[in-house]
Scaffold this motif. Structure first.
Motif, PDB file in Angstrom:
ATOM      1  N   ASP A  65      -0.017  27.834  -4.369  1.00 28.23           N
ATOM      2  CA  ASP A  65       0.886  28.554  -5.268  1.00 28.23           C
ATOM      3  C   ASP A  65       0.859  27.997  -6.694  1.00 28.23           C
ATOM      4  O   ASP A  65       1.324  28.647  -7.622  1.00 28.23           O
ATOM      5  N   VAL A  66       0.321  26.795  -6.866  1.00 27.35           N
ATOM      6  CA  VAL A  66       0.267  26.164  -8.183  1.00 27.35           C
ATOM      7  C   VAL A  66      -1.102  26.455  -8.797  1.00 27.35           C
ATOM      8  O   VAL A  66      -2.130  26.181  -8.188  1.00 27.35           O
ATOM      9  N   PRO A  67      -1.118  27.019  -9.994  1.00 32.85           N
ATOM     10  CA  PRO A  67      -2.411  27.336 -10.618  1.00 32.85           C
ATOM     11  C   PRO A  67      -3.233  26.073 -10.892  1.00 32.85           C
ATOM     12  O   PRO A  67      -2.694  24.978 -11.025  1.00 32.85           O
ATOM     13  N   ARG A  68      -4.513  26.275 -10.975  1.00 32.29           N
ATOM     14  CA  ARG A  68      -5.426  25.200 -11.352  1.00 32.29           C
ATOM     15  C   ARG A  68      -5.006  24.679 -12.725  1.00 32.29           C
ATOM     16  O   ARG A  68      -4.501  25.419 -13.564  1.00 32.29           O
ATOM     17  N   GLN A  69      -5.238  23.386 -12.944  1.00 34.80           N
ATOM     18  CA  GLN A  69      -4.808  22.764 -14.195  1.00 34.80           C
ATOM     19  C   GLN A  69      -5.996  22.177 -14.943  1.00 34.80           C
ATOM     20  O   GLN A  69      -7.003  21.821 -14.342  1.00 34.80           O
ATOM     21  N   ARG A  83      -0.514   4.074 -30.844  1.00 34.47           N
ATOM     22  CA  ARG A  83      -0.975   5.214 -30.046  1.00 34.47           C
ATOM     23  C   ARG A  83      -1.321   4.708 -28.664  1.00 34.47           C
ATOM     24  O   ARG A  83      -1.890   3.614 -28.522  1.00 34.47           O
ATOM     25  N   VAL A  84      -0.984   5.492 -27.653  1.00 36.90           N
ATOM     26  CA  VAL A  84      -1.285   5.133 -26.268  1.00 36.90           C
ATOM     27  C   VAL A  84      -1.956   6.301 -25.574  1.00 36.90           C
ATOM     28  O   VAL A  84      -1.802   7.462 -25.967  1.00 36.90           O
ATOM     29  N   LEU A  85      -2.691   5.963 -24.528  1.00 33.80           N
ATOM     30  CA  LEU A  85      -3.451   6.936 -23.756  1.00 33.80           C
ATOM     31  C   LEU A  85      -2.783   7.174 -22.407  1.00 33.80           C
ATOM     32  O   LEU A  85      -2.345   6.233 -21.747  1.00 33.80           O
ATOM     33  N   SER A  86      -2.717   8.429 -22.033  1.00 32.86           N
ATOM     34  CA  SER A  86      -2.234   8.808 -20.708  1.00 32.86           C
ATOM     35  C   SER A  86      -3.059  10.003 -20.249  1.00 32.86           C
ATOM     36  O   SER A  86      -3.979  10.440 -20.954  1.00 32.86           O
ATOM     37  N   LEU A  87      -2.732  10.515 -19.092  1.00 35.08           N
ATOM     38  CA  LEU A  87      -3.320  11.756 -18.598  1.00 35.08           C
ATOM     39  C   LEU A  87      -2.198  12.763 -18.414  1.00 35.08           C
ATOM     40  O   LEU A  87      -1.067  12.393 -18.101  1.00 35.08           O
ATOM     41  N   LEU A  88      -2.527  14.026 -18.599  1.00 31.59           N
ATOM     42  CA  LEU A  88      -1.548  15.087 -18.411  1.00 31.59           C
ATOM     43  C   LEU A  88      -2.255  16.317 -17.870  1.00 31.59           C
ATOM     44  O   LEU A  88      -3.257  16.748 -18.424  1.00 31.59           O
ATOM     45  N   ASP A  89      -1.737  16.837 -16.768  1.00 30.24           N
ATOM     46  CA  ASP A  89      -2.237  18.095 -16.221  1.00 30.24           C
ATOM     47  C   ASP A  89      -1.455  19.237 -16.858  1.00 30.24           C
ATOM     48  O   ASP A  89      -0.220  19.211 -16.893  1.00 30.24           O
ATOM     49  N   VAL A  90      -2.198  20.228 -17.365  1.00 28.54           N
ATOM     50  CA  VAL A  90      -1.598  21.358 -18.077  1.00 28.54           C
ATOM     51  C   VAL A  90      -2.160  22.642 -17.475  1.00 28.54           C
ATOM     52  O   VAL A  90      -3.379  22.768 -17.310  1.00 28.54           O
ATOM     53  N   ILE A  91      -1.279  23.594 -17.163  1.00 31.13           N
ATOM     54  CA  ILE A  91      -1.797  24.858 -16.636  1.00 31.13           C
ATOM     55  C   ILE A  91      -2.424  25.654 -17.784  1.00 31.13           C
ATOM     56  O   ILE A  91      -1.998  25.539 -18.946  1.00 31.13           O
ATOM     57  N   PRO A  92      -3.453  26.439 -17.484  1.00 27.80           N
ATOM     58  CA  PRO A  92      -4.189  27.154 -18.543  1.00 27.80           C
ATOM     59  C   PRO A  92      -3.312  28.038 -19.426  1.00 27.80           C
ATOM     60  O   PRO A  92      -3.549  28.110 -20.630  1.00 27.80           O
ATOM     61  N   ASP A  93      -2.302  28.691 -18.845  1.00 25.96           N
ATOM     62  CA  ASP A  93      -1.445  29.555 -19.659  1.00 25.96           C
ATOM     63  C   ASP A  93      -0.676  28.771 -20.719  1.00 25.96           C
ATOM     64  O   ASP A  93      -0.273  29.331 -21.738  1.00 25.96           O
ATOM     65  N   ASP A  94      -0.455  27.484 -20.477  1.00 22.48           N
ATOM     66  CA  ASP A  94       0.198  26.639 -21.476  1.00 22.48           C
ATOM     67  C   ASP A  94      -0.810  25.983 -22.410  1.00 22.48           C
ATOM     68  O   ASP A  94      -0.500  25.708 -23.566  1.00 22.48           O
TER      69      ASP A  94
END
Length: 134
Positions: A65-69, A83-94
């Motif tokens: 049910d969760v779209p690919r990110q 500045r710092v580095l992280s990871l973030l999953d974002v859905i394509p529509d956003d």
């Protein structure tokens, strides 16, 4: 987005309000890569410029049910200017409507900053705070 579609090849530049919204969305959807929005609000520069660099497609096979990110490297500008580095999953529509960097030179500068920035965890340890603060 079609599963055959290649990874986006554009670096996105976002303001703090957008960063807060994307982190909260990732928490709401229980995406794999995200930070605690309270930590981000407390530490990100309110008027800072932050960057998303797409690295791979990610999906939750156990949650269809969760779209690919788009999994992105995230460069966060902190209140003190670090500045710092992280990871973030974002859905394509956003991800798609976010503004992108305006030149190749700016994109190359972002890549250098990403390569040099400590991770959030490394920064917390350097600042004398435990990584459990996330």
């Amino acid at each position: 987005m079609d599963f055959e579609q290649p990874l986006p090849r554009e670096v996105k530049v976002i303001d703090s309000a957008s960063l807060f919204r994307l982190e909260e969305q990732a928490v709401d959807l229980r995406l794999s890569q995200r930070l605690d929005p309270a930590w981000v609000r407390a530490n990100a520069a309110p008027d800072g410029t932050h960057y998303l660099w797409p690295t791979l497609w990610h999906s939750l096979s156990h949650r269809p049910d969760v779209p690919r990110q788009v999994r992105c490297e995230l460069l966060i500008t902190l209140r003190a200017g670090d500045r710092v580095l992280s990871l973030l999953d974002v859905i394509p529509d956003d991800f798609t409507p976010l503004p992108r960097v305006t030149s190749r030179e700016e994109g190359m500068q972002v890549r250098r900053l990403l390569d040099q920035a400590p991770s959030v965890r490394e920064w917390l340890l350097r600042e004398g705070e435990g990584p459990d603060r996330l």
